[in-house]
Each structure stands twice: as structure tokens, then as C-alpha cells.
Motif scaffolding. Structure first.
Motif, mmCIF file in Angstrom:
data_model
loop_
_atom_site.group_PDB
_atom_site.id
_atom_site.type_symbol
_atom_site.label_atom_id
_atom_site.label_comp_id
_atom_site.label_asym_id
_atom_site.label_seq_id
_atom_site.Cartn_x
_atom_site.Cartn_y
_atom_site.Cartn_z
ATOM 1 N N ASP A 11 0.839 -1.206 0.000
ATOM 2 C CA ASP A 11 0.000 0.000 0.000
ATOM 3 C C ASP A 11 0.868 1.248 0.000
ATOM 4 O O ASP A 11 1.748 1.418 0.838
ATOM 5 C CB ASP A 11 -0.919 -0.001 1.228
ATOM 6 N N SER A 17 -3.723 3.328 -2.596
ATOM 7 C CA SER A 17 -4.807 3.178 -1.625
ATOM 8 C C SER A 17 -5.020 4.441 -0.789
ATOM 9 O O SER A 17 -5.682 4.393 0.245
ATOM 10 C CB SER A 17 -4.526 1.984 -0.706
ATOM 11 N N THR A 21 -7.625 4.875 2.264
ATOM 12 C CA THR A 21 -7.085 5.064 3.610
ATOM 13 C C THR A 21 -7.660 6.318 4.265
ATOM 14 O O THR A 21 -8.012 6.311 5.457
ATOM 15 C CB THR A 21 -5.550 5.154 3.564
ATOM 16 N N ILE A 82 -9.596 -0.556 -5.455
ATOM 17 C CA ILE A 82 -8.276 0.009 -5.189
ATOM 18 C C ILE A 82 -7.354 -0.320 -6.360
ATOM 19 O O ILE A 82 -7.085 -1.501 -6.636
ATOM 20 C CB ILE A 82 -7.694 -0.538 -3.880
ATOM 21 N N THR A 106 4.143 -6.753 3.718
ATOM 22 C CA THR A 106 3.098 -5.755 3.908
ATOM 23 C C THR A 106 2.235 -6.088 5.120
ATOM 24 O O THR A 106 2.152 -7.247 5.541
ATOM 25 C CB THR A 106 2.200 -5.684 2.649
ATOM 26 N N ASN A 108 -0.925 -5.592 4.853
ATOM 27 C CA ASN A 108 -2.180 -5.993 4.224
ATOM 28 C C ASN A 108 -2.293 -7.514 4.181
ATOM 29 O O ASN A 108 -1.305 -8.231 4.356
ATOM 30 C CB ASN A 108 -2.264 -5.420 2.808
#
Length: 232
Positions: A11, A17, A21, A82, A106, A108
């Protein structure tokens, strides 16, 4: 130095993103009990490192794992909206074509990363370490190095936040920062990364420069004959 093992954040480095966010931070204040924000407030946070952001929001550390889980769940539901940054695919292709081994570390979830990247780009990624906590990246970086059997001196981590620079240094590898993501360029520059990139097109050439073609020996095919001396 040529970096053959390149570890990328996701990200803010590959995925754009930022809009997601911003919305998630604004909407999450009531759910998680931190200071309410508007878009200007979120923008102001970009100039702070992570510890300063946590203080600014009035967040106790014990709440961070729950907020991270909630963010990953929300992104899973909205991952289709995204996009990757323009140029992300080209950068990954250029690095892979020059012989780099690519990994992603990450916070994520892997499901979100794979969905946003798509199958073709996922095939370019050798290793993924997903679900890292806010201050867990150094351990994850060391783990992918071990899994890949890559020497630390040939590795670099690229990210868009101060914590990415700090994690790379803690893991004993080079730190590269990208200025198109979350943290401001001035904040990243103040931490003196080994590389600070403003454009994706700069990355492959800087980390994996191509050697100039060797000159053929005199008299061989392709050799340029010396020009005869000029007549007076």
C-alpha cells in the motif's frame, strides 16, 4: 551496488490506496475511539512518523492490532476499487526482466494483495509476507531473506513510510523510499534512505544498472575500423 533481491511494500508503494485510507481513517474514529479527522487532518498526518501519528490520534498501543484487523477486513470487501499506481506493473516487469527476485512484505492481507495485483503480476513475486503488524516489519524482512537464501548485502526494501526505512535498517539491508505514497517526501528525506525515488521509471535502472556491451576485439565482426589518417 547491484540489488538482486528486492522487497516491496504494497500500500502506497504499488497500490494507490490513499483515497481508501483517508476514508477509512475518517470513518474509523467513532468505531475505534480515536480523535476525529477530516480530510485536512488526514493530510497533516502524512508529515509525521508512525509513533507521532499514534500520539496525535490519542491511540493506546493495545488498540492497534484490532484496528489493523478491521482495516484488512474492510479492504477485503473493497479491494476491487483500489487500483495499482500507473507504472507499478511496468516497474515490476522491468525489475524481473533484469534478473531481480521480487518479494512483498506488507501489513495488508495476502488475499487483498493478490486480488489487486492480479494473476500475471503475482507470478512475478517469488515470496510474500503479509499481515505484518505496525512495528513488525524488520522481523518479516529477515524472514523473507532466510526463505530466499538471499545475502543481506544484495537486498533492498522499498516503501513509502518512515517505518519501512527503519525496518530495513534494523534488518541489516539497504533502504529505499518512494515519494509517491503516504509519507511526504520531506519526511522521508529527513531519514536519509539509501535511495529516494520520485518516479517509478527510475527504480530498475538505479538498482539493477545494465552493464555496457563489451567492445569487440579489433578485426572481429562488428568491430569499427580505425579511420585512415586525413590526407594533407
Amino acid at each position: 551496488m547491484i540489488y538482486r533481491f528486492i522487497i516491496l511494500d504494497f500500500d502506497g508503494t504499488l497500490a494507490d490506496s490513499a483515497a481508501w485510507t483517508t476514508r477509512a481513517l475518517i470513518e474509523g474514529a467513532e468505531r475505534h475511539g480515536y480523535r476525529r479527522l477530516d480530510e485536512a487532518g488526514v493530510e497533516a498526518l502524512r508529515g509525521l512518523d508512525n509513533r507521532a501519528i499514534i500520539r496525535s490520534l490519542g491511540l493506546p498501543f493495545w488498540k492497534l492490532p484490532g484496528i489493523a484487523r478491521d482495516m484488512r477486513r474492510r479492504m477485503a470487501a473493497e479491494a476491487g476499487s483500489i487500483p495499482l499506481f500507473p507504472g507499478s506493473a511496468g516497474m515490476l516487469e522491468a525489475l524481473a526482466d533484469r534478473g531481480a527476485t521480487l518479494s512483498i512484505v506488507t501489513s495488508n492481507a495476502e488475499e487483498n494483495v493478490r486480488r489487486i495485483l492480479g494473476p500475471a503480476l503475482c507470478r512475478r513475486i517469488a515470496l510474500m509476507e503479509c499481515g505484518a503488524s505496525l512495528f513488525d516489519k524488520a522481523r518479516r524482512l529477515r524472514r523473507v531473506l532466510r526463505r530466499a537464501g538471499a545475502p543481506a548485502e544484495a537486498a533492498i526494501a522499498l516503501g513509502d513510510e518512515v517505518r519501512d526505512i527503519e525496518a530495513a535498517r534494523e534488518a541489516g539491508i539497504a533502504a529505499g523510499a518512494v515519494a509517491w505514497g503516504y509519507a511526504t517526501r520531506d519526511l522521508l528525506a529527513s531519514r536519509r534512505p539509501d535511495f529516494l525515488f520520485d518516479r517509478m521509471e527510475e527504480v530498475a535502472g538505479a538498482l539493477l544498472p545494465l552493464s555496457p556491451a563489451p567492445k569487440p576485439p579489433p578485426g572481429s565482426p562488428g568491430a569499427t575500423a580505425a579511420a585512415p589518417p586525413a590526407r594533407e
